[in-house]
Design a protein around this motif. Structure first.
Motif, PDB file in Angstrom:
ATOM      1  N   GLY A   1       0.866  -1.183   0.000  1.00 33.48           N
ATOM      2  CA  GLY A   1       0.000   0.000   0.000  1.00 33.48           C
ATOM      3  C   GLY A   1       0.896   1.224   0.000  1.00 33.48           C
ATOM      4  N   ASP A   2       0.449   2.321  -0.611  1.00 32.99           N
ATOM      5  CA  ASP A   2       1.322   3.483  -0.838  1.00 32.99           C
ATOM      6  C   ASP A   2       0.462   4.745  -0.852  1.00 32.99           C
ATOM      7  OD1 ASP A   2       3.402   5.161  -1.710  1.00 32.99           O
ATOM      8  OD2 ASP A   2       3.547   4.252  -3.709  1.00 32.99           O
ATOM      9  N   ALA A   3       0.852   5.754  -0.090  1.00 34.71           N
ATOM     10  CA  ALA A   3       0.109   7.016  -0.104  1.00 34.71           C
ATOM     11  C   ALA A   3       1.024   8.162   0.281  1.00 34.71           C
ATOM     12  CB  ALA A   3      -1.085   6.976   0.844  1.00 34.71           C
TER      13      ALA A   3
ATOM     14  N   GLY B   1       2.850   8.047 -11.316  1.00 33.65           N
ATOM     15  CA  GLY B   1       2.207   7.031 -10.487  1.00 33.65           C
ATOM     16  C   GLY B   1       2.396   5.654 -11.119  1.00 33.65           C
ATOM     17  N   HIS B   2       1.740   4.655 -10.536  1.00 36.65           N
ATOM     18  CA  HIS B   2       2.082   3.274 -10.895  1.00 36.65           C
ATOM     19  C   HIS B   2       1.005   2.286 -10.467  1.00 36.65           C
ATOM     20  CE1 HIS B   2       3.276   2.876  -6.578  1.00 36.65           C
ATOM     21  NE2 HIS B   2       3.584   4.149  -6.724  1.00 36.65           N
ATOM     22  N   GLY B   3       0.987   1.122 -11.149  1.00 34.21           N
ATOM     23  CA  GLY B   3       0.242  -0.005 -10.612  1.00 34.21           C
ATOM     24  C   GLY B   3       0.918  -0.484  -9.336  1.00 34.21           C
TER      25      GLY B   3
ATOM     26  N   LEU C   1      -4.183   0.998  -8.667  1.00 40.12           N
ATOM     27  CA  LEU C   1      -3.253   2.054  -9.087  1.00 40.12           C
ATOM     28  C   LEU C   1      -2.881   2.940  -7.900  1.00 40.12           C
ATOM     29  CD1 LEU C   1      -5.084   3.353 -12.316  1.00 40.12           C
ATOM     30  CD2 LEU C   1      -3.274   1.612 -12.196  1.00 40.12           C
ATOM     31  N   ALA C   2      -1.625   3.390  -7.895  1.00 40.47           N
ATOM     32  CA  ALA C   2      -1.209   4.479  -7.005  1.00 40.47           C
ATOM     33  C   ALA C   2      -1.106   5.728  -7.883  1.00 40.47           C
ATOM     34  CB  ALA C   2       0.118   4.162  -6.343  1.00 40.47           C
ATOM     35  N   ILE C   3      -2.032   6.652  -7.666  1.00 43.56           N
ATOM     36  CA  ILE C   3      -2.071   7.894  -8.448  1.00 43.56           C
ATOM     37  C   ILE C   3      -1.435   8.973  -7.592  1.00 43.56           C
ATOM     38  CG2 ILE C   3      -3.583   9.543  -9.633  1.00 43.56           C
ATOM     39  CD1 ILE C   3      -5.661   7.306  -9.876  1.00 43.56           C
ATOM     40  N   GLU C   4      -0.443   9.693  -8.151  1.00 46.19           N
ATOM     41  CA  GLU C   4       0.334  10.594  -7.283  1.00 46.19           C
ATOM     42  C   GLU C   4       0.845  11.851  -7.975  1.00 46.19           C
ATOM     43  OE1 GLU C   4       4.066   8.998  -5.786  1.00 46.19           O
ATOM     44  OE2 GLU C   4       3.790   7.154  -6.910  1.00 46.19           O
ATOM     45  N   PRO C   5      -0.039  12.848  -8.165  1.00 48.18           N
ATOM     46  CA  PRO C   5       0.435  14.098  -8.751  1.00 48.18           C
ATOM     47  C   PRO C   5       1.466  14.812  -7.872  1.00 48.18           C
ATOM     48  CG  PRO C   5      -1.820  14.327  -7.937  1.00 48.18           C
ATOM     49  CD  PRO C   5      -1.479  12.873  -7.881  1.00 48.18           C
TER      50      PRO C   5
ATOM     51  N   PHE D   1       0.415  14.561  -3.446  1.00 49.55           N
ATOM     52  CA  PHE D   1      -0.628  13.762  -2.800  1.00 49.55           C
ATOM     53  C   PHE D   1      -0.785  12.455  -3.570  1.00 49.55           C
ATOM     54  CE2 PHE D   1      -1.596  17.896  -1.095  1.00 49.55           C
ATOM     55  CZ  PHE D   1      -2.165  17.659   0.156  1.00 49.55           C
ATOM     56  N   GLU D   2      -0.987  11.362  -2.851  1.00 48.14           N
ATOM     57  CA  GLU D   2      -1.081  10.043  -3.490  1.00 48.14           C
ATOM     58  C   GLU D   2      -2.096   9.169  -2.765  1.00 48.14           C
ATOM     59  OE1 GLU D   2       2.522   7.711  -3.043  1.00 48.14           O
ATOM     60  OE2 GLU D   2       1.941   6.346  -4.657  1.00 48.14           O
ATOM     61  N   HIS D   3      -2.901   8.450  -3.549  1.00 47.55           N
ATOM     62  CA  HIS D   3      -3.762   7.399  -3.002  1.00 47.55           C
ATOM     63  C   HIS D   3      -3.562   6.117  -3.790  1.00 47.55           C
ATOM     64  CE1 HIS D   3      -6.211   9.211   0.078  1.00 47.55           C
ATOM     65  NE2 HIS D   3      -6.744  10.121  -0.715  1.00 47.55           N
TER      66      HIS D   3
END
Ligand code: MF3
Ligand code: CO
Length: 249
Positions: free
Chosen positions: A104-106, A167-169, A198-202, A231-233
């Protein structure tokens, strides 16, 4: 190849993400003027390990810490050290957890004490851009619809999106396919399908989009010295609204 996760695998990623969220609650209480960034790292390491999990970043390609702490013009990958936080700074915190093989990544960017209106706007726009991207992360859309929504929101506010990092899978590896850029034309790239994670991280700069890597070979800085937010979720694609696995309460 983009791996579609089974409900069982999603439950395991959910558990890792829950620890990420709990770790952010702890970090949020710690972030004050005067705290050393290494103290944040120690608290994060201890907490994640107390949950029977592993700090995912430690040792990743030789990264030396459990958390990335990126201050002001540091975009991402700042290494904790004995530097003390000061009022007026913005501090990006990026946390990864591995539990039972799944990651998990945020990330979130926090204000320390009072910050300038410009910095307040930077945090707000970056977090909003993440949610604009997440809104597009639904089955049937294409990957670049996410990227485009992020870029549009950022550039409408006269900020710029970092190009060199994406970001990344995520799943059994911290970084899986696909790469998730934060810019691009809509309606390109793979179609999104239920079960993709997905980890989306602008990463958003107040000035130009260009960045440079520091002598420590990790810390990414804005080239023009302007402040930057991140920020990332971690999210799961479903047939309707994406499930945000790293959302706090
Ligand atoms: N969220 C970042 C990423 O996905 C954090 C990685 S830091 C590293 O790349 F140290 F692990 F590289
Ligand atoms: Co990430």
């Amino acid at each position: 190849m983009i791996i579609i996760k089974s409900p069982r695998e999603i439950e395991l990623i959910r558990k890792s993400c829950r620890i990420v969220v709990k770790t952010f609650e702890l970090v949020g209480r710690l972030l004050k003027p005067g705290v050393k960034t290494i103290e944040i790292d120690e608290a994060v390491t201890d907490y994640i390990q107390s949950q029977g999990a592993r700090p995912a970043f430690k040792g990743y390609r030789g990264y030396p810490a459990s958390v990335c702490v990126s201050i002001d013009d540091q975009v991402v990958h700042g290494i904790p050290d004995r530097r003390k936080l000061e009022s007026g700074q913005i501090v990006g915190i990026d946390i990864g957890v591995q539990l039972d093989e799944y990651f998990g990544d945020a990330a979130r960017t926090f204000a320390i004490g009072e910050i300038s209106p410009k910095r307040q706007k930077l945090l707000k726009i970056t977090e909003e851009a993440l949610y604009k991207g997440i809104d597009k992360a639904v089955e049937g859309n294409r990957l670049s619809d996410v990227s485009h929504a992020i870029q549009k929101h950022v550039e409408n506010a006269n900020f710029s999106v970092v190009r060199d990092l994406v970001g990344h899978g995520i799943g059994r590896k911290l970084h899986e396919d696909p790469q998730v850029p934060n810019y691009g034309k809509p309606n390109h790239g793979p179609r999104l399908k239920e079960g993709m994670v997905l980890a989306i991280e602008p990463m958003v700069n107040a000035g130009g989009y260009q960045v440079r890597t520091s002598d420590d070979n990790w810390t990414i800085y804005t080239q023009d010295g302007s402040p930057s937010a991140h920020f990332e979720h971690t999210i799961v694609i479903t047939r309707d609204k994406p499930e945000i696995l790293t959302k706090g309460r």
